[in-house]
Design a protein around this motif. Structure first.
Motif, PDB file in Angstrom:
ATOM      1  N   ILE A  72      52.811 -22.847  -8.369  1.00  0.00           N
ATOM      2  CA  ILE A  72      52.341 -23.250  -7.190  1.00  0.00           C
ATOM      3  C   ILE A  72      52.662 -21.747  -6.048  1.00  0.00           C
ATOM      4  CG2 ILE A  72      53.077 -24.590  -4.933  1.00  0.00           C
ATOM      5  CD1 ILE A  72      54.065 -26.757  -7.106  1.00  0.00           C
ATOM      6  N   VAL A  73      53.534 -21.233  -6.484  1.00  0.00           N
ATOM      7  CA  VAL A  73      53.981 -20.017  -5.558  1.00  0.00           C
ATOM      8  C   VAL A  73      52.821 -19.077  -5.902  1.00  0.00           C
ATOM      9  CG1 VAL A  73      55.691 -18.075  -5.441  1.00  0.00           C
ATOM     10  CG2 VAL A  73      56.384 -20.251  -5.381  1.00  0.00           C
ATOM     11  N   HIS A  74      52.245 -18.864  -7.261  1.00  0.00           N
ATOM     12  CA  HIS A  74      51.421 -17.817  -7.520  1.00  0.00           C
ATOM     13  C   HIS A  74      50.054 -18.484  -7.387  1.00  0.00           C
ATOM     14  CE1 HIS A  74      54.048 -14.790  -9.346  1.00  0.00           C
ATOM     15  NE2 HIS A  74      54.762 -15.792  -9.762  1.00  0.00           N
ATOM     16  N   SER A  75      49.744 -19.652  -6.717  1.00  0.00           N
ATOM     17  CA  SER A  75      48.337 -20.038  -6.439  1.00  0.00           C
ATOM     18  C   SER A  75      47.697 -19.459  -5.308  1.00  0.00           C
ATOM     19  CB  SER A  75      48.436 -21.672  -6.196  1.00  0.00           C
ATOM     20  OG  SER A  75      49.066 -21.789  -5.032  1.00  0.00           O
ATOM     21  N   THR A  76      46.288 -19.488  -5.253  1.00  0.00           N
ATOM     22  CA  THR A  76      45.599 -18.737  -4.243  1.00  0.00           C
ATOM     23  C   THR A  76      45.844 -19.654  -2.905  1.00  0.00           C
ATOM     24  OG1 THR A  76      43.954 -18.208  -5.724  1.00  0.00           O
ATOM     25  CG2 THR A  76      43.151 -18.189  -3.370  1.00  0.00           C
ATOM     26  N   ALA A  77      45.980 -21.012  -3.125  1.00  0.00           N
ATOM     27  CA  ALA A  77      46.007 -21.844  -1.908  1.00  0.00           C
ATOM     28  C   ALA A  77      47.484 -21.650  -1.199  1.00  0.00           C
ATOM     29  CB  ALA A  77      46.113 -23.492  -2.441  1.00  0.00           C
ATOM     30  N   PHE A  78      48.650 -21.201  -2.003  1.00  0.00           N
ATOM     31  CA  PHE A  78      49.711 -21.174  -1.423  1.00  0.00           C
ATOM     32  C   PHE A  78      49.777 -19.843  -0.645  1.00  0.00           C
ATOM     33  CE2 PHE A  78      54.296 -19.373  -1.512  1.00  0.00           C
ATOM     34  CZ  PHE A  78      54.796 -20.557  -1.029  1.00  0.00           C
ATOM     35  N   ARG A  79      49.156 -18.912  -0.928  1.00  0.00           N
ATOM     36  CA  ARG A  79      48.991 -17.442  -0.525  1.00  0.00           C
ATOM     37  C   ARG A  79      48.320 -17.808   0.784  1.00  0.00           C
ATOM     38  NH1 ARG A  79      47.606 -15.488  -5.350  1.00  0.00           N
ATOM     39  NH2 ARG A  79      45.486 -15.016  -4.748  1.00  0.00           N
ATOM     40  N   ARG A  80      47.268 -18.484   0.953  1.00  0.00           N
ATOM     41  CA  ARG A  80      46.453 -18.728   2.150  1.00  0.00           C
ATOM     42  C   ARG A  80      47.154 -19.496   3.226  1.00  0.00           C
ATOM     43  NH1 ARG A  80      41.050 -20.883  -1.024  1.00  0.00           N
ATOM     44  NH2 ARG A  80      40.205 -18.865  -1.543  1.00  0.00           N
ATOM     45  N   LEU A  81      48.391 -20.060   2.962  1.00  0.00           N
ATOM     46  CA  LEU A  81      49.000 -20.666   4.071  1.00  0.00           C
ATOM     47  C   LEU A  81      49.682 -19.613   5.157  1.00  0.00           C
ATOM     48  CD1 LEU A  81      51.324 -23.308   1.930  1.00  0.00           C
ATOM     49  CD2 LEU A  81      49.141 -23.812   3.204  1.00  0.00           C
ATOM     50  N   GLN A  82      49.649 -18.383   4.559  1.00  0.00           N
ATOM     51  CA  GLN A  82      50.256 -17.609   5.546  1.00  0.00           C
ATOM     52  C   GLN A  82      49.479 -17.430   6.943  1.00  0.00           C
ATOM     53  OE1 GLN A  82      50.576 -13.613   3.817  1.00  0.00           O
ATOM     54  NE2 GLN A  82      51.222 -12.530   5.657  1.00  0.00           N
ATOM     55  N   TYR A  83      48.276 -17.788   6.869  1.00  0.00           N
ATOM     56  CA  TYR A  83      47.156 -17.487   7.898  1.00  0.00           C
ATOM     57  C   TYR A  83      46.608 -18.888   8.109  1.00  0.00           C
ATOM     58  CZ  TYR A  83      47.710 -12.424   7.230  1.00  0.00           C
ATOM     59  OH  TYR A  83      48.387 -11.258   7.118  1.00  0.00           O
ATOM     60  N   LYS A  84      47.209 -20.127   7.853  1.00  0.00           N
ATOM     61  CA  LYS A  84      46.838 -21.464   8.459  1.00  0.00           C
ATOM     62  C   LYS A  84      47.946 -21.783   9.626  1.00  0.00           C
ATOM     63  CE  LYS A  84      44.340 -22.877   4.417  1.00  0.00           C
ATOM     64  NZ  LYS A  84      43.879 -24.213   3.674  1.00  0.00           N
ATOM     65  N   VAL A  98      43.521 -29.632  -4.841  1.00  0.00           N
ATOM     66  CA  VAL A  98      43.845 -28.270  -5.077  1.00  0.00           C
ATOM     67  C   VAL A  98      44.753 -28.012  -6.223  1.00  0.00           C
ATOM     68  CG1 VAL A  98      45.526 -26.455  -4.077  1.00  0.00           C
ATOM     69  CG2 VAL A  98      44.050 -27.653  -2.668  1.00  0.00           C
ATOM     70  N   VAL A  99      45.792 -29.104  -6.665  1.00  0.00           N
ATOM     71  CA  VAL A  99      46.606 -28.600  -7.696  1.00  0.00           C
ATOM     72  C   VAL A  99      45.826 -29.189  -9.177  1.00  0.00           C
ATOM     73  CG1 VAL A  99      48.585 -28.434  -6.270  1.00  0.00           C
ATOM     74  CG2 VAL A  99      47.948 -30.689  -7.587  1.00  0.00           C
ATOM     75  N   THR A 100      45.077 -30.150  -8.823  1.00  0.00           N
ATOM     76  CA  THR A 100      44.417 -30.787 -10.190  1.00  0.00           C
ATOM     77  C   THR A 100      43.068 -30.201 -10.493  1.00  0.00           C
ATOM     78  OG1 THR A 100      43.533 -32.777  -8.953  1.00  0.00           O
ATOM     79  CG2 THR A 100      45.696 -32.916  -9.958  1.00  0.00           C
ATOM     80  N   LEU A 101      42.253 -29.508  -9.665  1.00  0.00           N
ATOM     81  CA  LEU A 101      40.971 -29.148  -9.493  1.00  0.00           C
ATOM     82  C   LEU A 101      40.649 -28.117  -9.065  1.00  0.00           C
ATOM     83  CD1 LEU A 101      37.878 -30.283 -10.408  1.00  0.00           C
ATOM     84  CD2 LEU A 101      37.829 -31.089  -7.896  1.00  0.00           C
ATOM     85  N   LEU A 102      40.766 -27.716  -8.077  1.00  0.00           N
ATOM     86  CA  LEU A 102      40.381 -26.624  -7.221  1.00  0.00           C
ATOM     87  C   LEU A 102      40.827 -25.191  -7.393  1.00  0.00           C
ATOM     88  CD1 LEU A 102      39.885 -27.865  -3.719  1.00  0.00           C
ATOM     89  CD2 LEU A 102      38.244 -27.891  -5.488  1.00  0.00           C
ATOM     90  N   GLU A 103      42.134 -25.157  -7.793  1.00  0.00           N
ATOM     91  CA  GLU A 103      42.913 -24.055  -8.392  1.00  0.00           C
ATOM     92  C   GLU A 103      41.997 -23.466  -9.691  1.00  0.00           C
ATOM     93  OE1 GLU A 103      44.923 -21.404  -7.358  1.00  0.00           O
ATOM     94  OE2 GLU A 103      44.769 -22.345  -5.355  1.00  0.00           O
ATOM     95  N   ARG A 104      41.217 -22.391  -9.924  1.00  0.00           N
ATOM     96  CA  ARG A 104      40.853 -22.265 -11.282  1.00  0.00           C
ATOM     97  C   ARG A 104      40.983 -20.923 -11.597  1.00  0.00           C
ATOM     98  NH1 ARG A 104      35.421 -24.931  -8.876  1.00  0.00           N
ATOM     99  NH2 ARG A 104      35.988 -27.041  -9.488  1.00  0.00           N
ATOM    100  N   ALA A 141      42.346 -22.717 -20.052  1.00  0.00           N
ATOM    101  CA  ALA A 141      42.143 -24.011 -20.712  1.00  0.00           C
ATOM    102  C   ALA A 141      42.163 -25.240 -19.786  1.00  0.00           C
ATOM    103  CB  ALA A 141      43.426 -24.168 -21.568  1.00  0.00           C
ATOM    104  N   PHE A 142      42.174 -25.181 -18.673  1.00  0.00           N
ATOM    105  CA  PHE A 142      41.966 -26.207 -17.474  1.00  0.00           C
ATOM    106  C   PHE A 142      41.876 -25.824 -16.126  1.00  0.00           C
ATOM    107  CE2 PHE A 142      46.534 -25.327 -18.684  1.00  0.00           C
ATOM    108  CZ  PHE A 142      46.896 -24.824 -17.601  1.00  0.00           C
ATOM    109  N   ASP A 143      41.193 -27.093 -15.422  1.00  0.00           N
ATOM    110  CA  ASP A 143      41.070 -26.562 -13.958  1.00  0.00           C
ATOM    111  C   ASP A 143      42.628 -26.916 -13.370  1.00  0.00           C
ATOM    112  OD1 ASP A 143      38.400 -25.664 -13.957  1.00  0.00           O
ATOM    113  OD2 ASP A 143      37.573 -27.665 -13.857  1.00  0.00           O
ATOM    114  N   GLY A 144      42.578 -26.565 -12.231  1.00  0.00           N
ATOM    115  CA  GLY A 144      44.063 -26.855 -11.352  1.00  0.00           C
ATOM    116  C   GLY A 144      45.276 -26.082 -12.222  1.00  0.00           C
ATOM    117  N   LEU A 145      46.435 -26.613 -11.736  1.00  0.00           N
ATOM    118  CA  LEU A 145      47.593 -25.961 -12.236  1.00  0.00           C
ATOM    119  C   LEU A 145      48.358 -26.506 -13.384  1.00  0.00           C
ATOM    120  CD1 LEU A 145      49.143 -25.237  -8.695  1.00  0.00           C
ATOM    121  CD2 LEU A 145      47.581 -23.750 -10.110  1.00  0.00           C
TER     122      LEU A 145
END
Length: 417
Positions: free
Chosen positions: A57-69, A150-156, A160-164
């Motif tokens: 989760i910490v290394h995900s793109t979505a987590f980094r984006r929280l900085q500017y939300k 985000v965690v099951t599909l959108l993080e790519r 071997a799989f989509d999500g985390l």
């Protein structure tokens, strides 16, 4: 962020803490007995299953984006106001403190806390409301369901799989940290009385998430930590922004009034900035102590044999006592009228919501305006599927990127000041 939430053992009960503090309890989640992942993976030689979830989760793109939300104030209003990222870190810290004191798995509590806001779109609740209205004919938009997407599909990121590919317990916690979503008959309840989002139903079919049951204690701890963090810290931000004064809060929230009176009695010459910090800090500490005492008492009274017994319980076991519940309700009511509906905040958020609406309409009408990979995904679907791709794209935007896209498409962007 509060850096020294301390537990008053005399308030909670010394005997309770001899039993609970620092000892893993059988009703907590055991990473060695995890139900596993949708896509099986060999165990990590250096981390537990829940530690691996937290790290992904910490290394995900979505987590980094929280900085500017946005949390409440948009990103350029000052670096001393909270963002989704700082809020998330504060929730994670409080979640760990609750889990540690109650003998639960700290890593799972932290993982759920770190993931709980990944689905929030730009511009906070204003952006969410705008997306929900735009998606009204396509299944709506819900930030909790979006976190799951985000965690099951959108993080790519993985071959071997989509999500985390998170563990079942973390997925369950993301979906159910605020409690059951349906009743025994499968009908939506609470927030989902009008129906459970299709995204959650689809993942329930894959993961068997037991939507009618409670989540484990670690997820319950994350939910309570969220209540403590956002109410106390939004109060702090509102005070520092000058939307209201400390005496205004004290006049409507007796829990805060008692803290302010004690501080002024002890430190009559304390400057306002430190008085605000000390008040916020003591609000958090007081709520944490009462939550720990009540939670320990509920767990002891119920004596669940394991985590599944927690899930089968008729009510939450991590909870506030009556005094803390009243304090949180009073503070939430104050913030709703004096901060979230403040003329300055409303004016900015109305413009932000309008920007989100215009982006949605533009991308839905002409998907080729999105980046190629998103345009291709939209072209493969029609109706609700296409709209969901557009919603996914917009929900992933930061505040500043949403404004940049608005400027690109319409040669202008709202000032949001």
């Amino acid at each position: 962020m509060v850096d020294d939430v301390t537990v008053n053992r005399s308030a909670v009960g010394a005997g309770v803490f001899r039993e609970w503090f620092g000892c893993r309890q059988p009703h907590g989640s055991d990473p060695a007995r995890s139900r596993g992942r949708l896509h099986p993976e060999p165990p990590s030689p250096t981390r537990t299953e829940f530690q691996r979830d937290r790290d992904r989760i910490v290394h995900s793109t979505a987590f980094r984006r929280l900085q500017y939300k946005t949390q409440v104030f948009v990103f350029h209003e000052g670096d001393y106001f909270r963002t989704r990222l700082t809020h998330t870190l504060e929730v994670a810290q409080l979640s760990r403190a609750l889990a540690r004191s109650l003998g639960l798995d700290e890593d799972l509590a932290e993982a759920v806390a770190l993931a709980h806001d990944l689905g929030h779109p730009p511009f906070g609740h204003a952006g969410e409301r705008a997306l929900d209205r735009a998606m009204a004919n396509f299944g709506g938009f819900d930030h909790n369901a979006q976190s799951l997407r985000v965690v099951t599909l959108l993080e790519r990121r993985y071959a071997a799989f989509d999500g985390l590919n998170l563990s079942w317990e973390t997925i369950e916690g993301i979906v159910k940290h605020n409690g059951p979503l349906v009743d025994a008959a499968g009908e939506g309840i609470g927030t989902y009385a009008a129906g459970v989002p299709a995204s959650i139903r689809e993942q329930d079919a894959r993961y068997q998430l037991r939507l009618a049951s409670w989540a484990g204690l670690e997820a319950q701890a994350a939910a309570l930590a969220d209540d403590i963090a956002y109410n106390s810290h939004d109060m702090d931000d509102g005070l520092r922004a000058g939307l209201f004064a400390l005496d205004d809060v004290a006049g409507e929230v007796p829990f805060v009034a008692a803290i302010v009176a004690d501080l002024r009695g002890r430190y009559p010459r304390l400057e306002t900035s430190r008085l605000i910090h000390e008040t916020t800090r003591r609000v958090i500490t007081g709520l944490m102590e009462r939550a720990l005492a009540e939670s320990a008492a509920r767990i002891a009274a119920t004596a669940p044999a394991d985590a599944d017994a927690v899930r089968a319980a008729s009510s939450a076991m991590i909870a506030f006592d009556a005094t803390a519940a009243t304090a949180v309700a009073d503070l939430r009511r104050f913030l709703f009228t004096r901060m979230y509906r403040h003329e300055r905040v409303n004016r900015i958020m109305e413009d932000a919501a309008d920007a989100v609406t215009r982006l949605f309409e533009a991308f839905l009408t002409s998907p080729k305006r999105m980046p190629p990979e998103w345009a291709r995904a939209a072209a493969r679907g029609d109706g609700e599927d296409r709209a969901r791709v557009v919603a996914d794209y917009i929900a992933g935007m930061t505040d500043r990127f949403a404004l940049s896209e608005h400027r690109r498409l319409f040669d202008a962007a709202p000032e949001l000041r």
